[in-house]
Design a protein around this motif. Structure first.
Motif, mmCIF file in Angstrom:
data_model
loop_
_atom_site.group_PDB
_atom_site.id
_atom_site.type_symbol
_atom_site.label_atom_id
_atom_site.label_comp_id
_atom_site.label_asym_id
_atom_site.label_seq_id
_atom_site.Cartn_x
_atom_site.Cartn_y
_atom_site.Cartn_z
ATOM 1 N N LYS A 49 1.078 -1.537 0.053
ATOM 2 C CA LYS A 49 0.038 0.318 0.083
ATOM 3 C C LYS A 49 0.782 1.123 -0.088
ATOM 4 C CE LYS A 49 -3.143 -0.300 2.396
ATOM 5 N NZ LYS A 49 -4.495 -0.602 4.653
ATOM 6 N N ARG A 50 1.884 1.494 0.530
ATOM 7 C CA ARG A 50 2.640 2.108 0.477
ATOM 8 C C ARG A 50 2.869 2.430 -0.588
ATOM 9 N NH1 ARG A 50 5.030 0.146 6.035
ATOM 10 N NH2 ARG A 50 6.482 -0.961 5.053
ATOM 11 N N VAL A 51 3.222 1.631 -1.725
ATOM 12 C CA VAL A 51 4.498 2.172 -2.662
ATOM 13 C C VAL A 51 3.330 1.905 -4.176
ATOM 14 C CG1 VAL A 51 6.223 0.722 -2.095
ATOM 15 C CG2 VAL A 51 4.710 -0.636 -3.818
ATOM 16 N N ILE A 52 1.974 2.439 -4.030
ATOM 17 C CA ILE A 52 0.821 1.610 -5.399
ATOM 18 C C ILE A 52 0.995 3.438 -5.249
ATOM 19 C CG2 ILE A 52 -1.708 2.600 -4.790
ATOM 20 C CD1 ILE A 52 -1.784 0.271 -3.680
ATOM 21 N N PRO A 53 0.962 4.637 -5.449
ATOM 22 C CA PRO A 53 1.015 5.912 -5.591
ATOM 23 C C PRO A 53 2.269 5.658 -6.274
ATOM 24 C CG PRO A 53 0.515 6.327 -3.441
ATOM 25 C CD PRO A 53 1.411 4.999 -3.424
ATOM 26 N N ARG A 54 2.865 5.292 -7.041
ATOM 27 C CA ARG A 54 4.075 5.294 -7.431
ATOM 28 C C ARG A 54 4.163 3.812 -9.192
ATOM 29 N NH1 ARG A 54 9.465 3.487 -5.398
ATOM 30 N NH2 ARG A 54 9.425 3.014 -3.131
ATOM 31 N N VAL A 55 3.336 3.285 -8.318
ATOM 32 C CA VAL A 55 4.156 1.913 -9.560
ATOM 33 C C VAL A 55 2.984 2.002 -10.891
ATOM 34 C CG1 VAL A 55 2.820 -0.415 -10.424
ATOM 35 C CG2 VAL A 55 3.037 0.156 -7.286
ATOM 36 N N ASN A 56 3.165 1.917 -12.006
ATOM 37 C CA ASN A 56 3.183 2.547 -12.954
ATOM 38 C C ASN A 56 3.049 1.233 -14.301
ATOM 39 O OD1 ASN A 56 6.739 3.876 -12.680
ATOM 40 N ND2 ASN A 56 3.852 5.502 -13.789
ATOM 41 N N ALA A 57 3.552 0.134 -13.789
ATOM 42 C CA ALA A 57 2.446 -1.000 -14.305
ATOM 43 C C ALA A 57 2.578 -2.046 -13.265
ATOM 44 C CB ALA A 57 3.431 -1.608 -15.439
ATOM 45 N N VAL A 58 1.881 -2.885 -13.055
ATOM 46 C CA VAL A 58 1.874 -4.329 -12.446
ATOM 47 C C VAL A 58 2.236 -6.092 -13.645
ATOM 48 C CG1 VAL A 58 0.461 -5.980 -10.634
ATOM 49 C CG2 VAL A 58 0.267 -3.339 -10.551
ATOM 50 N N LEU A 59 2.341 -6.727 -13.922
ATOM 51 C CA LEU A 59 2.575 -7.952 -14.133
ATOM 52 C C LEU A 59 2.622 -8.873 -13.052
ATOM 53 C CD1 LEU A 59 6.492 -7.306 -15.990
ATOM 54 C CD2 LEU A 59 3.753 -6.715 -16.070
#
Length: 650
Positions: A49-59
């Motif tokens: 949850k802490r890194v969700i704002p800076r995630v650009n893509a999910v594999l």
């Protein structure tokens, strides 16, 4: 120019925990899987949850809980909006995994961590999900624009392309390619090209051996062709002794045969949409050849949907199934002996010994846990595990038990949960709590729009849809509204009307299972239908219930007062009205199932479907009938043209 690559494990290291890793390539952040376990502990997701704002893509690599179990919660509750990449089977099978897990939890507890609307928002309704095929190269980040000649690099050009270049790796863009992993249908080994000549390979849970369902992975060939700068893999089965496939199958089927011959039943806990397909093929083949007096059964709430989808994905299955379909026209997963059921109650139709594939593999819920409790006390019964269970589960306790070291039979204390209807004081207390919560919300001055999430917490529903639901609840005149008013002491009639459906007695213990606790799409049984008005002849929309605007009313209702005009405020579909010149309903009545007989060639067609109607002059004695007396004429009833309510004669 150098490329910076940083790999951060968020979960899935030093223990048998769900997989989730963070890969940062310069300023572009990729989330590799987002798994969860069957405990669905929110505290375990704090690093994600802490890194969700800076995630650009999910594999996503595989469709099971350990690789994508957290998606419904992250998308529905935490606002994950990054594009998600996987193969088509991973997306569809992953949805079935989550449906099965939710139903298993909801059957024994008031599970509120996420709901079916969150599952839909994460999978079926997620417009940011990108489905890729094997070996398809997809560009995550485009290559940087060419450097302009000297003198042309003005400040405007630099400003317009600065944000795009900031997320681009040195030497070019970032591209991804999915390769077969060999463990689950659609499971992938991800190859991530950095554009500067280096690559990152993400390979977890792959299988080197060919099986009935899938071909083996080509991971070794991938490494031989290109040596990656970073390899992310696991050693989960590194110390496991490899057994020949035929020998393994013989031992497995031999244990089943021995139990059945001793008049015992066999329980095989399995997953919802992964290895269950391999086991189903094996059991059906075995029982088709061997003469065994037992019934093989496949028990899962979502298995029929899983099988229907698996039949359409031949390109992701193994060569054995593809050749059988091409040469013998054998439809995959069309079982000869294996019976498929979706409810535990249906198992009573199979007398005598049984061999049951049932969910869940951890035995923490689902029909497998229920069957274990029923069968465990009989020594002649057997439970077979086909994979290692997660630590801390009931299945793990059974697998680690050593009968030779024990002085007696294994005794475990199990807590069994079951949903039952509320009665008496419990029902009254639950109703009063619901009314009090609505009154408190109204007293705080919240607007109608602000109170709509109480009716449906789904983030993907439009405000107009939720407002329509609130209007339908407010207009619902039922005995439940009177009960709510009585519980409120006669005050706050508006709140009691809005909560009229909240006081339904058919709810689960603890408040789960009420009408407004379910997603709005669950009310499709009362969707209105389009019919021809008997007075005006126009196509209008009417309720299936006898009372317009009654409980459960869904869809817009044409007001018949004074011959029509206007629409009820509770439109199911925002802004939809049948056109004034409509001749027939756009959609058929979804409550009217269509039945037809089937044979080996498909639907059975009768000669009446090919009959050509013969139109004759409607004069004299034949004025009231078309085609009367004709051998192949189609009879058409013609009503009185003066009555206005019959069927027109054309």
């Amino acid at each position: 120019m150098e490329t910076s690559v940083r790999f951060t494990p968020l979960s899935g290291v030093d223990a048998e925990s769900p997989l989730c890793y963070l890969l940062e390539i310069d300023s572009f952040t990729i989330l590799l899987d987002c798994g969860w376990d069957e405990n669905f502990d929110i505290a375990a997701l704090e690093p994600i949850k802490r890194v969700i704002p800076r995630v650009n893509a999910v594999l996503i690599s595989h469709p099971d809980l350990a690789h994508l179990g957290a998606l419904p919660y992250l998308v529905g509750k935490c606002g994950l909006r990054a594009p998600i990449y996987s193969t088509k089977p991973v997306r569809r099978m992953g949805e079935m995994f989550m449906f099965e897990s939710y139903l298993a939890k909801q059957a024994i507890s008031d599970f509120e961590t996420f709901d079916l609307d969150d599952v839909d928002a994460a999978f079926r309704l997620n417009v940011r999900w990108r489905e890729l095929q094997y070996s398809q190269r997809h560009q995550l980040v485009p290559p940087p624009p060419p450097t302009p000649p000297d003198g042309d690099n003005d400040d405007d050009a630099a400003g317009s392309s600065g944000s795009a270049v900031a997320a681009v790796a040195a030497g070019g863009g970032i591209a991804i390619v999915a390769h077969p992993a060999g463990r689950y249908p659609g499971g992938s080994v991800w190859r991530i090209s950095l554009g500067c000549g280096e690559e990152v390979v993400y390979a977890v849970d792959y299988n080197h051996r060919k099986e009935r369902l899938l071909n083996r992975t080509h991971f070794d060939e991938l490494l031989a062709a290109v040596q990656p700068a970073l390899l992310v893999t696991d050693a989960f089965n590194a110390l496991t002794e490899n057994t020949d496939r035929h020998r393994r199958d013989e031992e497995f089927l031999g244990a089943i045969t021995a139990t059945v011959e001793a008049e015992g039943s066999v329980l095989i806990p399995t997953d919802a949409a992964g290895r269950v397909l391999e086991l189903a093929l094996l059991l059906d083949e075995h029982f088709s050849k061997a003469r065994i007096a037992a019934a093989p059964v496949l028990l899962s709430a979502t298995i029929k949907t899983v099988l229907e989808f698996a039949r359409t994905q031949l390109e992701y299955l193994g060569n054995e199934l593809v050749q059988a379909f091409s040469l013998k026209r054998a439809v995959p997963f069309s079982f000869r002996k294996l019976s498929v059921i979706t409810r535990l109650e249906e198992l009573g139709a199979f007398p005598g010994p049984k061999v049951v594939l049932a969910t869940m593999p951890s035995l923490e819920g689902g029909p497998a846990r229920e069957l274990l409790v029923q069968w465990a006390a009989l020594p002649r019964n057997t439970i077979l595990f086909t994979e290692r269970a997660p630590a801390g589960t009931l299945a793990a306790a059974l697998q680690t038990h050593d009968p030779s070291a024990a002085t007696g039979p294994l005794r475990l204390q199990l807590r069994m949960g079951r949903r039952v209807p509320l009665e008496g004081e419990e029902l009254a207390d639950w109703q009063a709590a619901k009314v009090a919560a609505a009154q408190e919300l109204a007293e705080h001055g919240g607007s109608v729009k602000d109170s709509l999430p109480l009716l449906s917490p789904s983030s993907h529903l439009t405000p107009a849809s939720r407002l329509a639901a609130a209007v339908r609840l407010a207009n619902a005149g039922s005995a439940a509204a009177a009960a709510a008013a009585a519980a409120n002491g006669g005050n706050g009639g508006g709140s009691a009307a809005v909560l009229s459906l909240l006081t339904s007695p058919s709810v689960g213990r603890g408040g789960g299972g009420g009408p407004t606790d379910q997603p709005l799409r669950a009310s499709t049984g009362s969707i209105s239908r389009l019919v021809r008005d008997s007075t005006t002849g126009a196509i209008v929309q009417t309720l299936t219930a006898s009372t317009p605007g009654g409980p459960g009313a869904g869809g817009g209702v044409r007001k018949h007062h004074g011959g029509g005009g206007g629409w009820d405020a509770g439109l199911l579909m925002d802004g939809f009205e049948p056109p004034a010149d409509a001749a027939f309903p756009m959609f058929p009545d979804e409550d009217e199932p269509l039945y037809c007989e089937w044979d080996e060639y498909g639907a059975v067609l009768g000669k009446d479907e090919f009959r050509v109607p013969t139109l004759t002059d409607g004069t004299g004695a034949a004025a009231g009938r078309f085609g009367a007396g004709g051998g192949d004429g189609m009879d058409v009833d013609v009503g009185d043209s003066t009555g206005g309510g019959g069927r027109g004669s054309g």
